[in-house]
Enzyme design. Structure first.
Site, short mmCIF file in Angstrom:
data_model
loop_
_atom_site.label_atom_id
_atom_site.label_comp_id
_atom_site.label_asym_id
_atom_site.label_seq_id
_atom_site.Cartn_x
_atom_site.Cartn_y
_atom_site.Cartn_z
N LEU A 164 0.79 -0.97 -0.17
CA LEU A 164 0.22 0.25 0.17
C LEU A 164 0.76 1.64 0.35
CD1 LEU A 164 -2.87 -0.74 2.37
CD2 LEU A 164 -3.37 -0.95 0.51
N ASP A 165 0.33 1.90 -0.65
CA ASP A 165 1.78 3.42 -0.79
C ASP A 165 1.35 4.29 0.83
OD1 ASP A 165 -0.81 5.30 -0.89
OD2 ASP A 165 -0.99 4.90 -3.05
N LYS A 166 1.99 4.88 0.74
CA LYS A 166 2.32 5.67 1.48
C LYS A 166 0.93 6.67 2.75
CE LYS A 166 5.16 9.37 3.97
NZ LYS A 166 6.28 10.45 3.65
#
Length: 259
Positions: free
Chosen positions: A115-117
């Site tokens: 999952l991205d930041k």
């Protein structure tokens, strides 16, 4: 001839060193201090071979605490915003949310996908390479559901566009697989993906003239993120929960739900 499989055995010092309890020398010191107990009896000899059975964590303690799960560990984690899954992004790593000892395990824990930041929610980690590859394999088509908050109101044609199987993202030439979408209100919806393109949800909404302001994954396959698991929290998955990841992942293209 019996069809049973005999449990593998490891030297006690190697087993505990692989689980992050310290070097083999340090494990030997724990043993000589009487701090390693199996079936109620202290083990002073760190050279002893131990059968690595499924119930070992229930039978063995180290310094009064149950043994960490042996290899084959799978867990869910509620990823908060601002935490990264990769050294390629700036910010604290997701592994920093785990017990320090777990970061020294061998084989190491890895995230199953990323999952991205700026995306929160359910992420899985495991030291089981076969499980990791099965979940992320395109052949498995394990569905992932995201709750989306948008900058501008929906126009009304997004469900049809996303479910069509014809939407091509900017910079690509292969259409997306059909995406399920359920509208909650004018600026909130849930989308369920059956593939994992780079920043797919954000790019899908950009393609129809909108902008994602918040993104949260709450389901992978048939496994949902419990409301009781707070951000940064994690828990070990039981075998029946791992099995839920693959519920309903037939090779057929999934039906699109109406909004």
């Amino acid at each position: 001839m019996s069809g049973s499989t005999k449990a593998p055995t490891l030297r006690l010092d190697r087993l505990l060193a692989n689980l992050g309890y310290g070097s083999r020398r340090e494990v030997g010191l724990l043993a000589r201090a009487g701090l390693i107990v199996i079936d109620g009896a202290p083990i002073a000899d760190a050279d002893r071979r131990v059968a690595v059975t499924a119930d070992l964590s229930a039978r063995m303690t180290v310094d009064g605490e149950p043994l960490d799960p042996p290899p084959g560990l799978a867990l869910m984690l509620h990823k908060p915003l601002g935490v990264t899954c990769s050294h390629k992004e700036a910010g604290p790593l997701i592994y920093g949310l785990l017990p320090e000892r777990w970061r020294r395990r061998d084989p190491a824990l890895s995230t199953i996908g990323r999952l991205d930041k700026e995306t929160s929610g359910l992420i899985l980690l495991t030291d089981d390479g076969a499980l990791l590859h099965r979940v992320i394999s395109p052949r498995s088509k394990v569905a992932k559901r995201y709750q989306v908050s948008l900058d501008r109101p929906l126009k009304g044609d997004e469900v049809a566009i996303f479910s069509s199987g014809t939407l091509v993202l900017d910079g690509e030439d292969k259409p997306l697989l059909p995406v399920e979408m359920q509208v909650h209100d004018g600026t909130r919806a849930a989308v369920t993906l059956h593939e994992g393109r780079y920043h797919q949800v954000r790019r899908m909404f950009a393609a129809v003239g909108n902008h994602v302001v918040a993104l949260h994954r709450d389901r992978i396959g048939g496994l949902e993120l419990p409301e009781t698991l707070d951000p940064s929290g994690h828990r070990i998955l039981q075998p029946q929960e791992v099995a839920r990841l693959f519920e309903g992942h037939d090779a057929d293209t999934p039906a699109v739900k109406s909004a």
